[in-house]
Design a protein around this motif. Structure first.
Motif, PDB file in Angstrom:
ATOM      1  N   GLU A 143       0.559  -1.332  -0.019  1.00  0.00           N
ATOM      2  CA  GLU A 143       0.091   0.042  -0.036  1.00  0.00           C
ATOM      3  C   GLU A 143       0.840   1.308   0.066  1.00  0.00           C
ATOM      4  OE1 GLU A 143      -3.859   0.074   2.224  1.00  0.00           O
ATOM      5  OE2 GLU A 143      -2.537  -1.133   3.479  1.00  0.00           O
ATOM      6  N   SER A 144       0.873   2.097  -0.875  1.00  0.00           N
ATOM      7  CA  SER A 144       1.263   3.187  -0.995  1.00  0.00           C
ATOM      8  C   SER A 144       0.818   4.449  -1.191  1.00  0.00           C
ATOM      9  CB  SER A 144       2.205   3.380  -2.326  1.00  0.00           C
ATOM     10  OG  SER A 144       1.377   3.195  -3.419  1.00  0.00           O
ATOM     11  N   GLN A 145      -0.469   4.268  -0.759  1.00  0.00           N
ATOM     12  CA  GLN A 145      -1.540   5.561  -0.497  1.00  0.00           C
ATOM     13  C   GLN A 145      -2.444   5.277   0.522  1.00  0.00           C
ATOM     14  OE1 GLN A 145      -2.980   6.662  -4.358  1.00  0.00           O
ATOM     15  NE2 GLN A 145      -1.382   8.124  -4.565  1.00  0.00           N
ATOM     16  N   ILE A 146      -2.296   5.514   1.815  1.00  0.00           N
ATOM     17  CA  ILE A 146      -2.725   5.002   2.808  1.00  0.00           C
ATOM     18  C   ILE A 146      -3.694   6.300   3.499  1.00  0.00           C
ATOM     19  CG2 ILE A 146      -2.749   4.106   5.336  1.00  0.00           C
ATOM     20  CD1 ILE A 146      -0.154   2.686   4.266  1.00  0.00           C
ATOM     21  N   LEU A 147      -5.076   5.974   3.674  1.00  0.00           N
ATOM     22  CA  LEU A 147      -5.942   7.000   4.318  1.00  0.00           C
ATOM     23  C   LEU A 147      -6.438   6.342   5.684  1.00  0.00           C
ATOM     24  CD1 LEU A 147      -7.169   9.599   3.926  1.00  0.00           C
ATOM     25  CD2 LEU A 147      -9.105   8.670   2.991  1.00  0.00           C
ATOM     26  N   LEU A 148      -5.950   6.920   6.906  1.00  0.00           N
ATOM     27  CA  LEU A 148      -6.474   6.584   7.964  1.00  0.00           C
ATOM     28  C   LEU A 148      -7.781   7.091   8.514  1.00  0.00           C
ATOM     29  CD1 LEU A 148      -3.008   6.789   9.643  1.00  0.00           C
ATOM     30  CD2 LEU A 148      -4.053   4.759   8.451  1.00  0.00           C
ATOM     31  N   SER A 149      -8.675   6.319   9.345  1.00  0.00           N
ATOM     32  CA  SER A 149      -9.922   7.007   9.883  1.00  0.00           C
ATOM     33  C   SER A 149      -9.557   7.690  11.049  1.00  0.00           C
ATOM     34  CB  SER A 149     -10.678   5.745  10.102  1.00  0.00           C
ATOM     35  OG  SER A 149     -11.173   5.045   9.113  1.00  0.00           O
ATOM     36  N   PRO A 150     -10.112   8.722  11.333  1.00  0.00           N
ATOM     37  CA  PRO A 150      -9.590   9.718  12.546  1.00  0.00           C
ATOM     38  C   PRO A 150     -10.598   9.239  13.621  1.00  0.00           C
ATOM     39  CG  PRO A 150     -11.435  10.707  11.025  1.00  0.00           C
ATOM     40  CD  PRO A 150     -11.035   9.353  10.230  1.00  0.00           C
ATOM     41  N   ILE A 151     -10.155   9.776  14.908  1.00  0.00           N
ATOM     42  CA  ILE A 151     -10.968   9.182  15.974  1.00  0.00           C
ATOM     43  C   ILE A 151     -11.134  10.397  16.858  1.00  0.00           C
ATOM     44  CG2 ILE A 151     -10.982   7.939  18.378  1.00  0.00           C
ATOM     45  CD1 ILE A 151      -8.987   5.874  16.820  1.00  0.00           C
ATOM     46  N   VAL A 152     -12.318  10.579  17.518  1.00  0.00           N
ATOM     47  CA  VAL A 152     -12.795  11.851  18.091  1.00  0.00           C
ATOM     48  C   VAL A 152     -12.543  11.487  19.389  1.00  0.00           C
ATOM     49  CG1 VAL A 152     -14.520  13.515  18.952  1.00  0.00           C
ATOM     50  CG2 VAL A 152     -14.383  12.669  16.466  1.00  0.00           C
ATOM     51  N   ILE A 153     -11.588  12.150  20.219  1.00  0.00           N
ATOM     52  CA  ILE A 153     -11.134  12.329  21.559  1.00  0.00           C
ATOM     53  C   ILE A 153     -12.286  13.309  22.497  1.00  0.00           C
ATOM     54  CG2 ILE A 153      -9.516  11.971  23.521  1.00  0.00           C
ATOM     55  CD1 ILE A 153      -9.217   9.830  21.158  1.00  0.00           C
ATOM     56  N   VAL A 154     -12.966  12.883  23.126  1.00  0.00           N
ATOM     57  CA  VAL A 154     -13.890  13.803  23.894  1.00  0.00           C
ATOM     58  C   VAL A 154     -13.418  14.013  25.237  1.00  0.00           C
ATOM     59  CG1 VAL A 154     -16.296  13.999  24.768  1.00  0.00           C
ATOM     60  CG2 VAL A 154     -15.993  12.988  22.634  1.00  0.00           C
ATOM     61  N   ARG A 155     -13.080  15.282  25.538  1.00  0.00           N
ATOM     62  CA  ARG A 155     -12.785  15.651  26.891  1.00  0.00           C
ATOM     63  C   ARG A 155     -13.552  16.703  27.282  1.00  0.00           C
ATOM     64  NH1 ARG A 155      -7.311  15.088  24.203  1.00  0.00           N
ATOM     65  NH2 ARG A 155      -6.510  13.273  24.575  1.00  0.00           N
ATOM     66  N   ASP A 156     -12.986  17.477  28.425  1.00  0.00           N
ATOM     67  CA  ASP A 156     -13.860  18.596  29.189  1.00  0.00           C
ATOM     68  C   ASP A 156     -13.990  20.071  28.344  1.00  0.00           C
ATOM     69  OD1 ASP A 156     -14.077  16.659  30.952  1.00  0.00           O
ATOM     70  OD2 ASP A 156     -12.643  17.446  32.281  1.00  0.00           O
ATOM     71  N   SER A 157     -13.399  20.173  27.293  1.00  0.00           N
ATOM     72  CA  SER A 157     -13.840  21.412  26.625  1.00  0.00           C
ATOM     73  C   SER A 157     -15.018  21.642  25.848  1.00  0.00           C
ATOM     74  CB  SER A 157     -12.345  21.528  25.513  1.00  0.00           C
ATOM     75  OG  SER A 157     -12.442  20.776  24.414  1.00  0.00           O
ATOM     76  N   CYS A 158     -15.779  20.523  26.027  1.00  0.00           N
ATOM     77  CA  CYS A 158     -16.965  20.534  25.268  1.00  0.00           C
ATOM     78  C   CYS A 158     -18.185  20.078  26.433  1.00  0.00           C
ATOM     79  CB  CYS A 158     -17.161  19.500  23.912  1.00  0.00           C
ATOM     80  SG  CYS A 158     -16.294  20.121  22.457  1.00  0.00           S
TER      81      CYS A 158
END
Length: 293
Positions: free
Chosen positions: A267-282
Motif C-alpha cells: 500500500e503506497s497511499q494510505i488514508l486512516l480513519s480519524p478518532i474523536v477524543i472527547v474531553r472537558d472542553s465540550c
C-alpha cells in the motif's frame, strides 16, 4: 557507502522560516521518523529551511546527493517540492494528500480530515450547538478544503445552514488561534462552539475565551485536531480529533525504505480513519434538553 552509492540517510526539511509551521505537529512527526530511521540503521538529516526560498534547501540536499530519500509533510496546493522530487527521481513519501482538485500521484499517508471535521461537528450538534465557529488553516494548505467540507457536511447533516461569516482563516499557531477566536466572538457573540483545525489554534482560542471572561466548556465549547500531547493537559482538557502523528512518521520511514530498495510497498497511499477524543472542553449546551449520542 561509496561501493553501494547509498548514503544510508533520510532527509526531512522543516520550513522554519514560515512561522505558520512552528507547532507541535512537526516535533511529534520527527520523533516518529527518527525512531523508525534508527531502528532500520538509517541516519536522519533534519534541515531547517531558514530563507524565503524554500526550494534552495531541497536543491542543496538533493543536488549534493546527501540523502537516499526524503519525507515531506503538510502538502500545499501545487506543491513545488513534489514537482522537484519527481523531476529528480529521488524516492520520497508524504504526510498528507494533495488538495481535492489535484492528483495525489505519490506515496502518502494521511488521516481523513474531512471525516474528522464531520465527526467533531456532529458531536457538537448532538450537544445542542448550532452557532459553531471554524478556525481554518491557510488557504494554500492542501488539507484546508477537506476540513472546510467536513464542517459543512456536519452542519448539513444536522439541518443547520452554513454561514461563511462564522469561518476565519488563521496561521496554525496559538497566537493565530487566539486572534481568530477573538475576531469571531467580538462580531458574533451568539457563537457557542469553536472548531479549530489544529490543536495549537484551539489552545489559542481557549486563551481568548478565558480572557474575555467566559468559561471554556461551559460557555463556549472548543475542539481541536491532531491530539498533540499538550491537548490532554490543557485547562480544561481539549476535545480533539486524533491522528497518530508519531506512528505516521514511523510508517512513512518504512514505506520510504522499501521504495529506496525498489521493493514497492503493498500500500503506497494510505488514508486512516480519524478518532474523536472527547474531553472537558465540550459540554452540553446550557438549556438544551436533548441527549448526546
Amino acid at each position: 557507502q561509496l561501493r553501494s552509492q547509498k548514503t544510508e540517510t533520510l532527509g526531512i526539511i522543516i520550513p522554519a522560516a514560515d512561522k505558520r509551521f512552528s507547532d507541535d505537529f512537526f516535533s511529534e512527526l520527527i520523533m516518529g521518523v527518527g525512531y523508525a530511521a534508527a531502528h532500520h540503521s538509517y541516519d536522519l538529516l533534519v534541515s531547517a529551511q531558514t530563507s524565503a526560498d524554500e526550494m534552495s534547501a531541497y536543491r542543496r540536499i538533493i543536488g549534493g546527493n546527501r540523502v537516499d530519500g526524503v519525507i515531506l509533510a503538510r502538502t500545499r496546493r501545487h506543491d513545488p517540492r513534489i514537482a522537484y522530487l519527481k523531476e529528480k527521481g529521488l524516492p520520497f513519501v508524504v504526510s498528507g494528500r494533495a488538495a481535492p482538485d489535484e492528483l495525489s500521484d505519490f506515496p502518502y499517508i494521511d488521516v481523513d480530515s474531512q471525516l474528522g471535521l464531520y465527526q467533531i461537528v456532529n458531536h457538537l450538534t448532538t450537544m445542542g450547538h448550532q452557532h459553531i465557529g471554524l478556525l481554518l488553516p491557510p488557504e494554500d494548505i492542501a488539507y484546508t478544503p477537506y476540513r472546510l467540507a467536513g464542517y459543512q457536511q456536519g452542519l448539513a447533516a444536522a439541518g443547520i445552514p452554513y454561514r461563511e461569516e462564522y469561518t476565519v482563516y488563521s496561521d496554525l499557531r496559538r497566537g493565530g488561534g487566539e486572534a481568530a477566536a477573538r475576531h469571531l466572538l467580538s462580531r458574533y457573540p451568539m457563537l457557542t462552539a469553536m472548531v479549530a483545525c489544529n490543536d495549537a489554534m484551539a489552545l489559542g482560542a481557549m486563551k481568548a475565551i478565558t480572557d474575555m471572561g467566559k468559561v471554556v466548556g461551559r460557555d463556549i465549547a472548543v475542539t481541536g485536531f491532531d491530539n498533540i500531547t499538550v491537548a490532554e493537559y490543557a485547562n480544561p482538557p481539549l476535545t480533539t480529533v486524533s491522528q497518530p502523528i508519531q506512528e505516521i512518521g514511523q510508517h512513512l520511514v518504512e514505506m520510504l525504505i522499501q521504495i529506496i530498495h525498489q521493493r514497492p510497498p503493498l500500500e503506497s497511499q494510505i488514508l486512516l480513519s480519524p478518532i474523536v477524543i472527547v474531553r472537558d472542553s465540550c459540554a452540553l449546551l446550557r438549556g438544551f434538553r436533548g441527549a448526546p449520542l
